[in-house]
Write a protein that holds these residues in place. Structure first.
Motif, PDB file in Angstrom:
ATOM      1  N   MET A 189       0.827  -1.204   0.000  1.00  0.00           N
ATOM      2  CA  MET A 189       0.000   0.000   0.000  1.00  0.00           C
ATOM      3  C   MET A 189       0.864   1.258   0.000  1.00  0.00           C
ATOM      4  O   MET A 189       0.593   2.217  -0.737  1.00  0.00           O
ATOM      5  N   VAL A 190       1.908   1.266   0.817  1.00  0.00           N
ATOM      6  CA  VAL A 190       2.818   2.418   0.846  1.00  0.00           C
ATOM      7  C   VAL A 190       3.472   2.610  -0.521  1.00  0.00           C
ATOM      8  O   VAL A 190       3.582   3.733  -1.037  1.00  0.00           O
ATOM      9  N   ASN A 191       3.899   1.490  -1.135  1.00  0.00           N
ATOM     10  CA  ASN A 191       4.549   1.560  -2.437  1.00  0.00           C
ATOM     11  C   ASN A 191       3.580   2.062  -3.505  1.00  0.00           C
ATOM     12  O   ASN A 191       3.924   2.927  -4.323  1.00  0.00           O
ATOM     13  N   ALA A 192       2.351   1.535  -3.511  1.00  0.00           N
ATOM     14  CA  ALA A 192       1.370   1.937  -4.517  1.00  0.00           C
ATOM     15  C   ALA A 192       0.959   3.398  -4.350  1.00  0.00           C
ATOM     16  O   ALA A 192       0.857   4.133  -5.337  1.00  0.00           O
ATOM     17  N   VAL A 193       0.735   3.824  -3.107  1.00  0.00           N
ATOM     18  CA  VAL A 193       0.357   5.222  -2.864  1.00  0.00           C
ATOM     19  C   VAL A 193       1.496   6.155  -3.261  1.00  0.00           C
ATOM     20  O   VAL A 193       1.268   7.232  -3.833  1.00  0.00           O
ATOM     21  N   SER A 194       2.729   5.749  -2.986  1.00  0.00           N
ATOM     22  CA  SER A 194       3.875   6.574  -3.350  1.00  0.00           C
ATOM     23  C   SER A 194       3.989   6.736  -4.862  1.00  0.00           C
ATOM     24  O   SER A 194       4.215   7.846  -5.367  1.00  0.00           O
ATOM     25  N   LYS A 228      -7.414  11.165 -14.826  1.00  0.00           N
ATOM     26  CA  LYS A 228      -7.767   9.773 -15.122  1.00  0.00           C
ATOM     27  C   LYS A 228      -6.969   8.798 -14.274  1.00  0.00           C
ATOM     28  O   LYS A 228      -7.534   7.911 -13.621  1.00  0.00           O
ATOM     29  N   HIS A 229      -5.657   8.956 -14.248  1.00  0.00           N
ATOM     30  CA  HIS A 229      -4.819   7.997 -13.523  1.00  0.00           C
ATOM     31  C   HIS A 229      -4.936   8.167 -12.011  1.00  0.00           C
ATOM     32  O   HIS A 229      -4.789   7.186 -11.271  1.00  0.00           O
ATOM     33  N   CYS A 230      -5.205   9.367 -11.550  1.00  0.00           N
ATOM     34  CA  CYS A 230      -5.418   9.574 -10.115  1.00  0.00           C
ATOM     35  C   CYS A 230      -6.690   8.858  -9.662  1.00  0.00           C
ATOM     36  O   CYS A 230      -6.691   8.132  -8.649  1.00  0.00           O
ATOM     37  N   LEU A 231      -7.773   9.025 -10.409  1.00  0.00           N
ATOM     38  CA  LEU A 231      -9.035   8.379 -10.058  1.00  0.00           C
ATOM     39  C   LEU A 231      -8.914   6.854 -10.129  1.00  0.00           C
ATOM     40  O   LEU A 231      -9.306   6.138  -9.189  1.00  0.00           O
ATOM     41  N   LEU A 232      -8.368   6.343 -11.223  1.00  0.00           N
ATOM     42  CA  LEU A 232      -8.241   4.895 -11.377  1.00  0.00           C
ATOM     43  C   LEU A 232      -7.277   4.309 -10.348  1.00  0.00           C
ATOM     44  O   LEU A 232      -7.490   3.199  -9.834  1.00  0.00           O
ATOM     45  N   GLY A 233      -6.218   5.045 -10.041  1.00  0.00           N
ATOM     46  CA  GLY A 233      -5.268   4.562  -9.043  1.00  0.00           C
ATOM     47  C   GLY A 233      -5.880   4.461  -7.659  1.00  0.00           C
ATOM     48  O   GLY A 233      -5.629   3.493  -6.924  1.00  0.00           O
ATOM     49  N   ILE A 234      -6.697   5.440  -7.296  1.00  0.00           N
ATOM     50  CA  ILE A 234      -7.363   5.404  -5.984  1.00  0.00           C
ATOM     51  C   ILE A 234      -8.304   4.200  -5.906  1.00  0.00           C
ATOM     52  O   ILE A 234      -8.346   3.487  -4.892  1.00  0.00           O
TER      53      ILE A 234
END
Length: 334
Positions: A189-194, A228-234
């Protein structure tokens, strides 16, 4: 005795058939998504920067193919679990081999998607300003963490399959696998959020610089990509790093039987499929599907990022004005 066995089989059938059919639907969604991505990659004309695009395409396709194999094998394992509980199957070498294949395929897919996201972060800003570029140290750190988490997830899946039939599995799961699983999900989770934060933040910073230079077309394009990538990433992080672990926690706390096992497998598979669709919709050739599915949320995210871009631009202009006034004051003093 015959009536008892037949009643047990009917109870397992009620849990088995819906679950396996649902897993087949999940497998079909993954397969169709992989075929579309492969076809579009084949049709793309990417002669410029070919090595970069080839690396990203191969890592993305490895992700799709690995999880297609994993879900196909998971369907077979669920069938064998049903057969075993119906007193017709005795797990042996074939079971262990399928468990290893599923674990390795799933771990490979997980590793490939993390390498894809890290490589995209690096290559997207490779030709931009030095202050925006991603350093190789950052890339190596993300990849090392991804590899460690992959090994931990592979160990967790293999330990469950190997120890599932043993009486001491509950003790092992609480004392060993539970802390390892928690550590793996926290690291991931830390890696993905970063990765997501850096990608969005650098795009916003680049957009602010473009707007300061009156490159309005570049500003609109960058904000659209960032939203787009912010929404999909969340959404992807929420599904894989929050909802799936909560599903596992509920399964651990509930009585372990065929119904709870099949239900947990199905829920996790559906959540993982939603996470896959966030990557699928993120490709440019799936833009019409993204706009259809995510337009309201995309508009809100786009508005928030536009406000942040304006704030960054005003801050940069204020710093430039302050720097100029300081230099003019020094020249006057001289």
């Amino acid at each position: 005795m015959t009536v008892l066995v037949m009643g047990n089989i009917m109870m397992m059938s009620d849990a088995f058939y819906p679950s396996v059919v649902s897993l087949f639907v999940v497998f079909l969604i993954w397969s169709l998504s992989a075929l579309r991505v492969a076809y579009k990659f084949h049709c793309l004309n990417v002669s410029e920067h070919e090595p970069v695009h080839r690396y990203l395409r191969w890592s993305a396709m490895c992700y799709f193919v690995s999880w297609c194999i994993a879900y196909f094998v998971i369907m077979l394992l669920c069938s064998l679990i049903f057969t075993y509980h119906s007193f017709f199957f005795n797990p042996g070498t074939g079971w262990s081999l399928l468990c290893v294949i599923a674990s390795v395929a799933g771990s490979t897919g997980f590793c490939c998607i993390n390498f894809f996201l890290t490589a995209r972060l690096y290559f997207a800003f490779e030709g931009t300003y030095p202050a925006i570029r991603v350093t190789t140290t950052t890339v190596k750190r993300h990849m090392v963490v991804s590899f460690i988490v992959t090994v931990l997830f592979c160990f967790l899946s293999l330990s469950y399959f190997v120890l599932k039939e043993q009486a001491e599995f509950d003790i092992v799961s609480y004392r060993v696998t539970a802390p390892i699983g928690g550590l793996a999900y926290i690291l991931n989770m830390v890696n993905a959020v970063s990765i997501l934060y850096q990608f969005t933040d650098k795009l916003v910073l680049f957009s602010a610089e473009s707007s300061r230079n009156n490159a309005h077309e570049a500003l609109a394009g960058n904000l659209a990509v960032a939203a787009k990538h912010c929404l999909l990433g969340i959404i992807g992080i929420l599904c894989f790093n929050v909802l799936i672990p909560l599903t596992f926690v509920v399964y651990v706390l509930m009585p372990h039987n065929i119904v709870t096992l099949m239900t947990t497998v199905f829920i996790c598979a559906m959540l993982h499929t939603v996470e896959m669709l966030t990557l699928f919709l993120g490709f440019a050739f799936n833009g019409k599907y993204y706009r259809t599915a995510c337009y309201p949320c995309d508009s809100l995210c786009h508005w928030l990022l536009r406000k942040e871009t304006k704030r960054r631009r005003h801050k940069m202009q204020a710093l430039m004005s302050r720097s100029r006034s300081t230099s003019n004051g020094m020249d006057a003093a001289v």
